[in-house]
Each structure stands twice: as C-alpha cells, then as structure tokens.
Design an enzyme around this catalytic site. Structure first.
Site, PDB file in Angstrom:
ATOM      1  N   ARG A  32       0.867  -1.188   0.000  1.00  0.00           N
ATOM      2  CA  ARG A  32       0.000   0.000   0.000  1.00  0.00           C
ATOM      3  C   ARG A  32       0.898   1.232   0.000  1.00  0.00           C
ATOM      4  O   ARG A  32       1.283   1.738   1.051  1.00  0.00           O
ATOM      5  CB  ARG A  32      -0.905  -0.033   1.229  1.00  0.00           C
ATOM      6  CG  ARG A  32      -2.054  -1.035   1.114  1.00  0.00           C
ATOM      7  CD  ARG A  32      -3.129  -0.559   0.138  1.00  0.00           C
ATOM      8  NE  ARG A  32      -3.667   0.707   0.555  1.00  0.00           N
ATOM      9  CZ  ARG A  32      -4.734   0.849   1.339  1.00  0.00           C
ATOM     10  NH1 ARG A  32      -5.393  -0.200   1.738  1.00  0.00           N
ATOM     11  NH2 ARG A  32      -5.151   2.055   1.706  1.00  0.00           N
ATOM     12  N   HIS A 111     -14.713   0.906  -4.976  1.00  0.00           N
ATOM     13  CA  HIS A 111     -14.888   0.989  -3.514  1.00  0.00           C
ATOM     14  C   HIS A 111     -16.100   1.827  -3.185  1.00  0.00           C
ATOM     15  O   HIS A 111     -16.295   2.885  -3.780  1.00  0.00           O
ATOM     16  CB  HIS A 111     -13.659   1.613  -2.848  1.00  0.00           C
ATOM     17  CG  HIS A 111     -12.464   0.740  -2.930  1.00  0.00           C
ATOM     18  ND1 HIS A 111     -11.655   0.703  -4.038  1.00  0.00           N
ATOM     19  CD2 HIS A 111     -11.942  -0.151  -2.064  1.00  0.00           C
ATOM     20  CE1 HIS A 111     -10.689  -0.179  -3.845  1.00  0.00           C
ATOM     21  NE2 HIS A 111     -10.845  -0.712  -2.657  1.00  0.00           N
ATOM     22  N   LYS A 137     -12.621  -6.229  -8.798  1.00  0.00           N
ATOM     23  CA  LYS A 137     -12.732  -6.201  -7.334  1.00  0.00           C
ATOM     24  C   LYS A 137     -13.793  -5.181  -6.932  1.00  0.00           C
ATOM     25  O   LYS A 137     -13.693  -4.002  -7.282  1.00  0.00           O
ATOM     26  CB  LYS A 137     -11.371  -5.833  -6.735  1.00  0.00           C
ATOM     27  CG  LYS A 137     -11.394  -5.637  -5.255  1.00  0.00           C
ATOM     28  CD  LYS A 137     -10.022  -5.166  -4.759  1.00  0.00           C
ATOM     29  CE  LYS A 137     -10.160  -4.455  -3.426  1.00  0.00           C
ATOM     30  NZ  LYS A 137      -8.936  -3.789  -3.019  1.00  0.00           N
ATOM     31  N   LYS A 289     -29.449 -16.360  22.371  1.00  0.00           N
ATOM     32  CA  LYS A 289     -29.802 -17.706  22.830  1.00  0.00           C
ATOM     33  C   LYS A 289     -31.305 -17.940  22.968  1.00  0.00           C
ATOM     34  O   LYS A 289     -31.777 -19.057  22.795  1.00  0.00           O
ATOM     35  CB  LYS A 289     -29.127 -17.989  24.173  1.00  0.00           C
ATOM     36  CG  LYS A 289     -27.667 -18.362  24.064  1.00  0.00           C
ATOM     37  CD  LYS A 289     -27.115 -18.753  25.413  1.00  0.00           C
ATOM     38  CE  LYS A 289     -25.674 -19.210  25.287  1.00  0.00           C
ATOM     39  NZ  LYS A 289     -25.081 -19.619  26.542  1.00  0.00           N
ATOM     40  N   ASP A 325     -24.728 -26.480  27.012  1.00  0.00           N
ATOM     41  CA  ASP A 325     -24.182 -25.857  28.233  1.00  0.00           C
ATOM     42  C   ASP A 325     -24.573 -26.667  29.466  1.00  0.00           C
ATOM     43  O   ASP A 325     -23.743 -26.991  30.313  1.00  0.00           O
ATOM     44  CB  ASP A 325     -24.751 -24.437  28.409  1.00  0.00           C
ATOM     45  CG  ASP A 325     -24.018 -23.409  27.578  1.00  0.00           C
ATOM     46  OD1 ASP A 325     -22.893 -23.690  27.144  1.00  0.00           O
ATOM     47  OD2 ASP A 325     -24.583 -22.314  27.364  1.00  0.00           O
ATOM     48  N   ALA A 363     -26.528 -19.076  32.131  1.00  0.00           N
ATOM     49  CA  ALA A 363     -25.815 -20.212  32.725  1.00  0.00           C
ATOM     50  C   ALA A 363     -26.550 -20.720  33.971  1.00  0.00           C
ATOM     51  O   ALA A 363     -26.644 -21.928  34.202  1.00  0.00           O
ATOM     52  CB  ALA A 363     -24.391 -19.794  33.081  1.00  0.00           C
TER      53      ALA A 363
HETATM   54  P1  NAP Z   1     -26.189 -13.578  32.266  1.00  0.00           P
HETATM   55  O1  NAP Z   1     -27.250 -14.236  31.468  1.00  0.00           O
HETATM   56  O2  NAP Z   1     -25.945 -12.117  32.096  1.00  0.00           O
HETATM   57  O3  NAP Z   1     -26.508 -13.848  33.824  1.00  0.00           O
HETATM   58  C1  NAP Z   1     -25.683 -13.387  34.866  1.00  0.00           C
HETATM   59  C2  NAP Z   1     -26.402 -13.547  36.174  1.00  0.00           C
HETATM   60  O4  NAP Z   1     -25.518 -13.110  37.205  1.00  0.00           O
HETATM   61  C3  NAP Z   1     -27.660 -12.689  36.282  1.00  0.00           C
HETATM   62  O5  NAP Z   1     -28.608 -13.331  37.081  1.00  0.00           O
HETATM   63  C4  NAP Z   1     -27.120 -11.422  36.956  1.00  0.00           C
HETATM   64  O6  NAP Z   1     -28.095 -10.725  37.652  1.00  0.00           O
HETATM   65  C5  NAP Z   1     -26.136 -12.030  37.925  1.00  0.00           C
HETATM   66  N1  NAP Z   1     -25.101 -11.083  38.326  1.00  0.00           N
HETATM   67  C6  NAP Z   1     -24.304 -10.372  37.497  1.00  0.00           C
HETATM   68  N2  NAP Z   1     -23.461  -9.624  38.233  1.00  0.00           N
HETATM   69  C7  NAP Z   1     -23.752  -9.845  39.539  1.00  0.00           C
HETATM   70  C8  NAP Z   1     -23.240  -9.361  40.749  1.00  0.00           C
HETATM   71  N3  NAP Z   1     -22.234  -8.483  40.787  1.00  0.00           N
HETATM   72  N4  NAP Z   1     -23.775  -9.813  41.904  1.00  0.00           N
HETATM   73  C9  NAP Z   1     -24.777 -10.702  41.891  1.00  0.00           C
HETATM   74  N5  NAP Z   1     -25.324 -11.203  40.774  1.00  0.00           N
HETATM   75  C10 NAP Z   1     -24.806 -10.790  39.590  1.00  0.00           C
HETATM   76  O7  NAP Z   1     -24.790 -14.263  32.023  1.00  0.00           O
HETATM   77  P2  NAP Z   1     -24.519 -15.821  31.739  1.00  0.00           P
HETATM   78  O8  NAP Z   1     -24.518 -16.063  30.286  1.00  0.00           O
HETATM   79  O9  NAP Z   1     -25.400 -16.627  32.586  1.00  0.00           O
HETATM   80  O10 NAP Z   1     -22.993 -15.928  32.218  1.00  0.00           O
HETATM   81  C11 NAP Z   1     -22.665 -15.878  33.593  1.00  0.00           C
HETATM   82  C12 NAP Z   1     -21.203 -16.291  33.740  1.00  0.00           C
HETATM   83  O11 NAP Z   1     -21.046 -17.631  33.282  1.00  0.00           O
HETATM   84  C13 NAP Z   1     -20.261 -15.445  32.870  1.00  0.00           C
HETATM   85  O12 NAP Z   1     -19.064 -15.249  33.559  1.00  0.00           O
HETATM   86  C14 NAP Z   1     -20.019 -16.319  31.658  1.00  0.00           C
HETATM   87  O13 NAP Z   1     -18.765 -16.066  31.055  1.00  0.00           O
HETATM   88  C15 NAP Z   1     -20.059 -17.699  32.273  1.00  0.00           C
HETATM   89  N6  NAP Z   1     -20.440 -18.735  31.310  1.00  0.00           N
HETATM   90  C16 NAP Z   1     -19.558 -19.753  31.152  1.00  0.00           C
HETATM   91  C17 NAP Z   1     -19.864 -20.775  30.282  1.00  0.00           C
HETATM   92  C18 NAP Z   1     -18.879 -21.882  30.135  1.00  0.00           C
HETATM   93  O14 NAP Z   1     -18.967 -22.636  29.161  1.00  0.00           O
HETATM   94  N7  NAP Z   1     -17.981 -22.037  31.079  1.00  0.00           N
HETATM   95  C19 NAP Z   1     -21.069 -20.769  29.560  1.00  0.00           C
HETATM   96  C20 NAP Z   1     -21.953 -19.715  29.763  1.00  0.00           C
HETATM   97  C21 NAP Z   1     -21.626 -18.694  30.654  1.00  0.00           C
HETATM   98  P3  NAP Z   1     -28.919  -9.547  36.904  1.00  0.00           P
HETATM   99  O15 NAP Z   1     -29.866 -10.228  35.970  1.00  0.00           O
HETATM  100  O16 NAP Z   1     -29.567  -8.808  38.016  1.00  0.00           O
HETATM  101  O17 NAP Z   1     -27.892  -8.726  36.159  1.00  0.00           O
END
Ligand code: NAP
Length: 512
Positions: A32, A111, A137, A289, A325, A363
């Site tokens: 470039r 472009h 292109k 999801k 999951d 989760a």
């Molecule tokens: P999500 O749908 O956003 O749910 C999170 C939950 O945690 C909600 O109930 C939320 O409450 C609560 N929460 C968030 N911050 C909080 C705090 N400071 N104190 C108390 N409660 C709190 O998220 P998710 O998809 O379930 O994921 C949750 C965790 O699991 C993440 O760290 C994610 O990376 C991990 N995860 C891992 C896998 C794996 O394969 N290992 C798969 C899926 C998820 P509110 O609704 O009030 O915000």
C-alpha cells in the site's frame, strides 16, 4: 491465495515486513504505497522482490492515505506498471486511462465506503466493458445481513461465468467478515489479510496468520462444510479457534467462522444462511440464545424448559436446537463426584444432593435445570428477587434472596454470575466461611480458570469444577452434533488454556 497487505510509513519498514513475510512462506504481498509518508521510491522497493507483488496507491475517498495530487498518483501507477509489478490495482474510474503494458495484471477495483449499491452486476459489466480487467474487485459496505448475502450471490454469479475475468467481492465490515474466508468456495480468486495483528489497514481485514492457520484458507474448496458462532459482539469468542483447531487436527474439511449478527438480522440470517453459504451448524451466544428458538423446527426438551439454545444443527428443511451448556456442566460435576466420566445408563450421583445456583441468567438457568433434572434439590439465589423467584418456580426449584445465600448448607455450589471474572479476579460470590470440605464447588467463569472462589474452596478441602471444563465439554458436545465425530477433550482443553493465556496477556496489555 492469500494476499498479505503491508501498509507502513517508511520504505525501510515496508521492506523489512515484506522480507519477513517471504521468510514465513507468504507468496503474494500487496504494497500500500499510499501509506508511505514520503514520495514512493520505486528503486528502493522493487528490485529483488521477495514475493509476487500487487501495487496499490489508494485515494482517501476509497479508504486510502494518498497525500499527493491525482496527476502524481496516476504517474506513479504507470511507473509501477513500467517496473513490471505482477499486479496493479486500478480504480474503475481511472483504469481506462491507463493502458495495459507488459505482463502486469490489472485488478480493477470499485470501492464504496458507505453502502452496497443495488446493481452490482451492472457495475461489473461496466468494468468489463471499459476497463480491460484481469480481475474485478468490488469492495462495499453492507448495512445488513441482506446486503452481505446479496454480495455473496453476486460473487457466485460473476464467478460462474466461464471465460470472464474472475471477481472478488469484499465486505468491508465485521458483519461480512466470513465472506473473506468463504469466497474461495465459489471461485473467488484470492483474499486479503493484514501483515499486522493490530494496525488496521482496512475495515474487517484479518491478520494473515489467522486467515492462513486458523481458517486454513488455502484448504477451503467447494466441499468445505461451514459452521460458526452467531453473536454480537463476537470478536472475543474462543469458539472459532477451538473448533478450527479440531478440524485441523482431525483433517476434517470444515471451517468455523464468527458471525457478528445484530438482533434485528438474526431471523434473516437463520432463514438464509443454509441456502447461501451452506451453513450446517451454529453455536449461539449472547444476545441470541433465546430469540433463536422461534426459528427452530425441533427443540431438545432442555431448550424448551431453559428457554435458551446454544447449538443449532441445520439438516435439510429442519433446524434442530440443543443446549450443550447444561449437559456439559452436569457431566463435569458428576465426573468430579464419582472420579471418572459417568456411563450413560448409570444413575446420577447428583440424585438426592442439595445444590445452590448463584445467578439466574443463561448459565444459571442451565445449571439449575440440569441439577434438578438429575434429582438434586436446587436453590437459586439471585440479586433480582422477582426474576429469580419466577425462574425458580418455572424450573421446579426453590429460591432465596442474594443476601440469604450463605444461610443454606448445600453439597453442590454453582456460581453462574460473572463475579470473579477477569479483570475482577479478587472477587468471589461467596465468602470463605460458607465453604466447607466435602462440597463440590463449580464456577461457570472460565477466565481465569482457577477463580478466587475455586481457590478458596480448594483450601477448604472442597472438590472444584471449573468453567473451562464446562466450556470444553459444551464444545465437544457441539462438535459431535455438528460432524458426528468425537473431539478429544484433552486436545480441546489444551487449545482453550493456551488461548486464555494469550487473552490474559492481551487484556492486561490493553489495561495498562
Ligand atoms: P447472564 O445471562 O448475564 O446472567 C448473569 C447472572 O448473574 C444474572 O442473574 C445477573 O443478575 C447475575 N449477576 C451479574 N453480576 C452480579 C453481581 N455483581 N452480583 C450478583 N449477581 C450478579 O450471564 P450468563 O450467560 O449466565 O454468564 C454468567 C457467567 O457464566 C459469565 O461469567 C459467563 O462467562 C459464564 N459462562 C460460562 C460458560 C462456560 O462454558 N464455562 C457458559 C456460559 C456462561 P442480573 O440479571 O440482576 O444482572
């Protein structure tokens, strides 16, 4: 063929990067020249070329950095052709004024940095009629997934015409990134990638090692099966690295791509991706999801109850939805309790145990469903009592408020909140005093693998199950659903751990 783009401010640096690419076995490089801060000196760049070269001098209106006049640019383009560069990029509005000369092949480019014009075929026809191209292109800016699909259909039509110059259609957005990889399936002549991992030379341009080593661009052909993860945002997903590594290890002719699809485009994407790109399987993550369920024809009972689907298999007219999951998490906990993977017909060791699930998000619902389905007594604790109570009732579990969570004596504790996730690695959703030896403590958080909660639990003599085990487990189950083949858990775990180590270094660098 991958064309690796170099854009540097100095001649010296440009030559260094070019030589480094040649040493890394790259065969085709785009220089470039518009990136050079001083007037390009061809006598410094072009003798002893380490690879075949495409010379480009891009104007600002086409996304380039050229600072000189248009006359100077056209003079430079002619000089490059006179020097015998293998390829020259000529914009469609100037190509007719620069005649063919010597062996230099002409890539005639169009472009559009703001949209995807309606009549792409007419654009190409005009270039064919007036510009004497060897390759056409067309680089545009899709605003929706429909624009991306329109671009792909155009590229397929153009490359199916025998005897005509081949056509490269480029989507200059993250949404259309997958077209840069998949074009080879339908005859696109080459793709672009960047020398630098961090310097952005053009929107959506990937790092060449990712294109070459992760997506294995050179091995893609018409038969390559297409899989991917649909999310928004998607760039931090480890799933492409994980699944593509297994494809490479198993020599499986498949590619797994990130699909950044906004909520409003999800339905169109699911309806059309199978027909247009041959999509066979999809991992689904935030924020899709739940929404995706409406687009599926067959649902695993777990998907119906949890209300979340993380895996879709496309088969003919049918779309099957699964939730790997919950199964992965439950399998990991069961294997920890009995000290080995459980056989499918064995009774679950979770039956009759008491369990607390912290968090009632995606989760949390998956864990609560899985533990309850295996016969455990499950208590969900969530900071939002109204939501938590409703979910607990729906899943047949009990509920306790977030403040009361320490008041229960349970055998299984599952953190399904993001508490403890990088960078907040010194936080725990449960105080040390509530952890006991003999407990099974699970943490869905996988970055870091050993969270503060798991460290405290181990210190108390509890057995622990990490989010990496769940992550790897769900990916293995998906791989089986996608391809019918078994992936090695050990291999997937290694790839995940290596990738997490890199991510931590990168995130720490970004923070400092
Ligand atoms: P999500 O749908 O956003 O749910 C999170 C939950 O945690 C909600 O109930 C939320 O409450 C609560 N929460 C968030 N911050 C909080 C705090 N400071 N104190 C108390 N409660 C709190 O998220 P998710 O998809 O379930 O994921 C949750 C965790 O699991 C993440 O760290 C994610 O990376 C991990 N995860 C891992 C896998 C794996 O394969 N290992 C798969 C899926 C998820 P509110 O609704 O009030 O915000």
């Amino acid at each position: 063929m991958i064309c690796v783009t170099i854009g540097c401010g100095s001649h010296r640096r440009m030559l260094e990067e070019w030589r480094a690419l040649a040493e890394d076995n790259v065969k085709f490089v785009e220089l470039r020249l518009d990136f050079l801060r001083k007037e390009p000196q061809l006598h410094r760049l072009l003798p002893d070329r380490p690879t075949a070269v495409l010379a480009t001098v891009r104007r600002p209106e086409d996304g380039g950095k050229w600072r000189g006049t248009e006359e100077e640019r056209l003079r430079l383009l002619r000089a490059l052709i006179a020097e015998g560069v293998e390829y020259i990029d000529l914009e469609s509005d100037v190509a007719a004024s620069i005649p063919r000369f010597g062996k230099t092949k002409r890539i005639v480019s169009y472009h559009n940095m703001s949209e995807t014009p309606e009549d792409l075929d007419a654009l190409r026809e005009k270039i064919l009629a007036t510009c004497d191209p060897d390759i056409v292109k067309i680089a545009v800016t899709p605003k929706s997934i429909n624009d991306v699909f329109r671009l792909i259909e155009f590229e397929k039509r153009a490359n199916s015409q025998r005897g005509k110059p081949r056509t490269l259609a480029i989507s200059m957005t993250e949404m259309g990134f997958f077209t840069r990889v998949l074009g080879k399936k339908w005859g696109c002549p080459y793709t672009y990638a960047s020398f630098s991992k961090t310097r952005t030379l053009a929107p959506g341009l990937p790092y060449y090692k990712v294109m070459r080593d992760q997506y294995r661009y050179d091995e893609i052909d018409a038969e390559t099966e297409v899989f991917g993860v649909v999310a928004d945002p998607v760039q931090h997903s480890l799933s492409p690295l994980l699944h593509n590594s297994v494809f490479a290890e198993q020599k499986y002719n498949g590619v797994y791509l990130p699909f950044r699809i906004p909520k409003e485009d999800l339905a169109t994407f699911v309806d059309r991706a199978q027909g247009i790109i041959g999509l066979k399987g999809l991992s689904v993550t935030i924020p899709h999801k739940t929404e995706i369920i409406q687009k599926l024809s067959f649902l695993d009972p777990a998907v119906e109850t949890i209300g979340a689907c993380n895996t879709v298999v496309f088969d003919g007219l049918n779309r099957y939805g699964y939730n790997t999951d919950y199964l992965a998490a439950v399998h990991s906990i069961e294997a920890t309790i009995v000290g080995r993977p459980l056989n499918p017909n064995e009774p679950s060791p979770l039956n009759g145990l008491s369990a607390m699930v912290l968090g009632a998000g995606g989760a949390g619902k998956a864990l609560a469903y899985g533990l309850h389905e295996r016969g455990a007594r499950v208590i969900i604790a969530d900071r939002n009592s109204e939501k938590g109570e409703q979910i607990a009732r729906w899943l047949g579990c009990e509920f306790c408020s977030w403040e009361e969570r320490g008041g229960y004596v349970v055998q299984v504790l599952a953190n399904c909140t993001p508490i403890g996730m990088f960078p907040n690695v010194d936080e725990s959703p449960m105080e040390l005093k509530y952890l006991r030896g003999g407990m099974y403590v699970f943490d869905a958080v996988y970055n870091p693998e050993t969270t503060y909660l798991l460290r405290m639990a181990r210190d108390k003599g509890a057995k622990t199950i990490s989010g990496v085990q769940m992550f790897v487990g769900q990916a293995c189950l998906q791989y089986k659903l996608f391809t019918g083949h078994k992936a090695s858990v050990t291999f997937m775990r290694k790839v995940t751990r290596d990738a997490l180590a890199v991510t931590r270094v990168r995130d720490a660098d970004e923070e400092s």
